[in-house]
Scaffold this motif. Structure first.
Motif, short mmCIF file in Angstrom:
data_model
loop_
_atom_site.label_atom_id
_atom_site.label_comp_id
_atom_site.label_asym_id
_atom_site.label_seq_id
_atom_site.Cartn_x
_atom_site.Cartn_y
_atom_site.Cartn_z
N LEU A 238 -13.30 -12.39 -31.57
CA LEU A 238 -14.32 -11.97 -30.61
C LEU A 238 -14.86 -13.15 -29.82
N ARG B 296 -10.49 -11.16 -27.37
CA ARG B 296 -11.50 -10.11 -27.22
C ARG B 296 -11.02 -9.03 -26.24
N ALA B 297 -10.44 -9.45 -25.11
CA ALA B 297 -9.92 -8.49 -24.13
C ALA B 297 -8.81 -7.64 -24.73
N GLU C 23 -10.41 -5.09 -27.05
CA GLU C 23 -11.05 -4.02 -26.29
C GLU C 23 -10.00 -3.05 -25.73
N GLU C 24 -8.87 -3.59 -25.30
CA GLU C 24 -7.78 -2.74 -24.79
C GLU C 24 -7.23 -1.83 -25.89
N HIS D 291 -8.81 -0.87 -28.68
CA HIS D 291 -9.85 0.09 -29.05
C HIS D 291 -9.95 1.21 -28.01
N SER D 292 -9.90 0.86 -26.74
CA SER D 292 -9.95 1.86 -25.67
C SER D 292 -8.76 2.82 -25.75
#
Length: 129
Positions: free
Chosen positions: A27, A33-34, A37-38, A40-41
């Motif tokens: 994180l 982190r990106a 997030e990708e 998780h999305s």
């Protein structure tokens, strides 16, 4: 003719962050982190799971982030790959879960099933031709 091989590129177009040991250290790095997030999305968009109340005597399924560098054929960094996986090895059928689902199918399996279906359908009619 000699044997040829390609050496990995010494310099990468994308900076190569070290593979994190914990999700907290991931994180702190913008690249990882990106990627997290990708991932998780994508899981949310695909409705991968449903949150339900915890049944009695059920084990809580823990999770783990897997971090990996993906390289192109010339050795340059393609992307930072992250997967969020659940450690479901503590679950018991009928207690912790009712069904399983695996979205992965090998092309060879699809080919075999289609070939078998075609041979079963065409089987009785091949003697008439």
């Amino acid at each position: 003719m000699g044997t040829y091989f390609r050496m990995p590129a010494a310099y990468h177009a994308i900076s190569m962050s070290p593979i994190p040991k914990t999700f907290r250290s991931a994180l702190a790095d913008p690249m990882w982190r990106a990627a997290m997030e990708e991932e998780h999305s994508a899981l949310l968009k695909n409705h991968t799971w449903d949150l339900v109340p915890c049944p009695p005597r059920a084990n809580i399924v823990t999770d783990k982030w897997i971090f990996k560098h993906k390289f192109q054929s010339d050795g340059s960094l393609e992307r930072h790959k992250v997967r969020w996986v659940l450690c479901g090895f503590t679950q018991q059928p009928g207690v912790d879960f009712d069904e399983t689902f695996s979205p992965m199918v090998k092309p060879a399996t699809v080919h075999m099933v289609l070939s078998l279906a075609l041979s079963l359908i065409a089987g009785p009619f091949t003697s008439l031709m």
